[in-house]
Design an enzyme around this catalytic site. Structure first.
Site, short mmCIF file in Angstrom:
data_model
loop_
_atom_site.label_atom_id
_atom_site.label_comp_id
_atom_site.label_asym_id
_atom_site.label_seq_id
_atom_site.Cartn_x
_atom_site.Cartn_y
_atom_site.Cartn_z
CG HIS A 15 -1.85 1.15 1.29
ND1 HIS A 15 -3.17 0.99 1.67
CD2 HIS A 15 -1.72 2.47 1.03
CE1 HIS A 15 -3.79 2.16 1.64
NE2 HIS A 15 -2.91 3.08 1.26
CG HIS A 17 -0.86 7.07 -1.16
ND1 HIS A 17 -2.09 7.15 -1.77
CD2 HIS A 17 -1.06 6.44 0.02
CE1 HIS A 17 -3.00 6.59 -0.97
NE2 HIS A 17 -2.40 6.16 0.11
CE LYS A 99 -7.76 2.14 -0.45
NZ LYS A 99 -6.58 2.95 -0.21
CG HIS A 136 -9.76 4.64 3.43
ND1 HIS A 136 -8.56 5.33 3.48
CD2 HIS A 136 -10.47 5.05 4.51
CE1 HIS A 136 -8.56 6.11 4.56
NE2 HIS A 136 -9.70 5.97 5.19
CG HIS A 171 -5.00 2.45 6.03
ND1 HIS A 171 -6.33 2.45 6.31
CD2 HIS A 171 -4.88 3.06 4.83
CE1 HIS A 171 -6.98 3.04 5.32
NE2 HIS A 171 -6.12 3.42 4.41
CG ASP A 244 -1.74 4.90 3.93
OD1 ASP A 244 -1.77 5.25 2.73
OD2 ASP A 244 -2.56 5.30 4.77
O1 DOR Z 1 -3.52 9.70 5.54
C1 DOR Z 1 -3.77 9.28 4.43
N1 DOR Z 1 -3.23 9.83 3.32
N2 DOR Z 1 -4.63 8.25 4.31
C2 DOR Z 1 -5.06 7.85 3.12
O2 DOR Z 1 -5.87 6.96 3.08
C3 DOR Z 1 -4.64 8.54 1.87
C4 DOR Z 1 -3.36 9.22 2.06
C5 DOR Z 1 -2.98 10.18 0.94
O3 DOR Z 1 -3.22 9.87 -0.22
O4 DOR Z 1 -2.40 11.23 1.24
ZN ZN Z 2 -3.40 5.02 1.50
#
Ligand code: DOR
Ligand code: ZN
Length: 338
Positions: A15, A17, A99, A136, A171, A244
């Site tokens: 997971h 980003h 997702k 999520h 998460h 995450d």
């Molecule tokens: O804190 C977070 N930031 N939780 C998420 O689910 C997405 C993520 C983000 O993309 O910045």
């Molecule tokens: Zn995330």
């Protein structure tokens, strides 16, 4: 001096980003230098919604990787507009997971799903295609510390209605969620981040406001954190690592309406090693980061090895001059040998 070392199979991050454009260029090395594979979240702007978006995004990522041997595992976002055909073509294009963000629960989820039941045909197609459903798990509109709890009914409904659909509750942040995942069949698994194993709500708002610890779902009570640690070190294959890691530039974190997300990619693996060591569970560390997730996703174990050394250091204050990584300025006992 004899430095304790830990050599293990290269890990996966189920997971992450990575964003796109210039941010992708900046943050990708932090993941690709450590992890052999990572499941890349689709909440970019614009989002990754179908096969062609995913193909384009995968080549953008691969174009930035160089020769490091990093494999991005692609996802699409499941929104109200997703139809079974979207799933079929995405799966044929190699997308491994869909997702689902309930509308508005986190960064870039304004286009999230408004009615999970209305998407049951889509989930049926995911089940047939063998595509994993990543959730999520927070219910919009509920009190912020109870959103995960309110979502668990929907998770149970999905697991009951689609007995062969593999579902990952992302998460985990609460004891109740751990218990729910444990009680559901083996088609239901969960990721756990490094920061939810270290932080409680006190580390976000208990003293001075700590914007770089602000994330969704929120870190919760010491008892919740203890349950997450217990799950992570348990050796139960339902629980595996997903960082995450969610980078946001400093001005978007340190402001009046700060973005949610902890940028943990530069430190997550060493921090996790410290947690497992503290719990006297280093013998189960490799399974958590390099074993259970791959097996759940039906992927072969990674080739190659990574070595961690027990040489304490202090987390760097900045990454690329523009991001504050998790544990900035804090002591970290382990580091990736390089
Ligand atoms: O804190 C977070 N930031 N939780 C998420 O689910 C997405 C993520 C983000 O993309 O910045
Ligand atoms: Zn995330």
């Amino acid at each position: 001096m004899n430095v304790p070392k830990l050599t293990m199979r290269r890990p996966d991050d189920f997971h992450v980003h990575l964003r796109d454009g210039w941010t992708l260029k900046q943050v990708l090395p932090a993941t690709a230098e450590v992890f052999a594979r990572a499941l890349v979240m689709p909440n970019t702007t614009p989002p990754i919604l179908n096969a062609s978006d995913a193909i384009r995004y995968r080549s953008e990522i691969l174009g930035e990787c160089g020769k490091g041997g990093f494999t991005p595992l692609m996802t699409i976002q499941i929104t109200d507009a997703t139809v079974p055909e979207t799933v079929r073509t995405a799966s044929q294009a190699g997308v491994v997971a869909g997702k689902l963000y309930p509308v508005g629960v986190t960064t870039n989820s304004e286009n999230g799903a408004t009615d999970i039941k209305a998407l049951y045909q889509v989930f049926g197609e995911m089940e047939r295609a063998g595509m994993v459903l990543c959730l999520h798990g927070e219910e919009p509109g509920e009190f912020c510390l109870e959103r995960e709890s309110y979502f668990l009914d929907a998770l149970e409904g999905l697991a009951g209605s689609f007995p062969r659909l593999r579902i990952v509750l992302e998460h985990l942040s609460s004891e109740e969620a751990v218990e729910t995942v444990l009680a559901l069949p083996e088609t239901v698994a969960a990721t756990i981040t490094a920061h939810h194993l270290v932080l409680t709500l006190d580390d976000v708002i208990g003293g001075k406001l700590q914007p770089h610890h602000f994330c969704k779902p929120l870190p919760k009570t010491p008892a919740d954190r203890a349950a997450l640690i217990e799950a992570a070190i348990s050796g139960n294959p339902k629980f595996f690592f997903g960082s995450d890691s969610a980078p946001h530039r400093i001005p978007t974190k340190e402001c009046a309406d700060g973005a949610a997300g902890v940028f943990s990619a530069p430190t997550a693996l060493p921090v996790l090693a410290g947690v497992f060591e503290h719990e006297d569970a280093l013998d189960r560390f490799e399974a958590f980061v390099s074993g259970h997730g791959a097996r759940f996703y039906g992927l072969s174990p990674n080739e190659g090895a990574i070595t961690l050394e027990r040489r304490p250091w202090k987390g760097r204050l900045r990454y690329c001059g523009e991001y504050v990584p998790f544990m900035a300025g804090k002591p970290i006992d382990w580091r990736v040998a390089g």
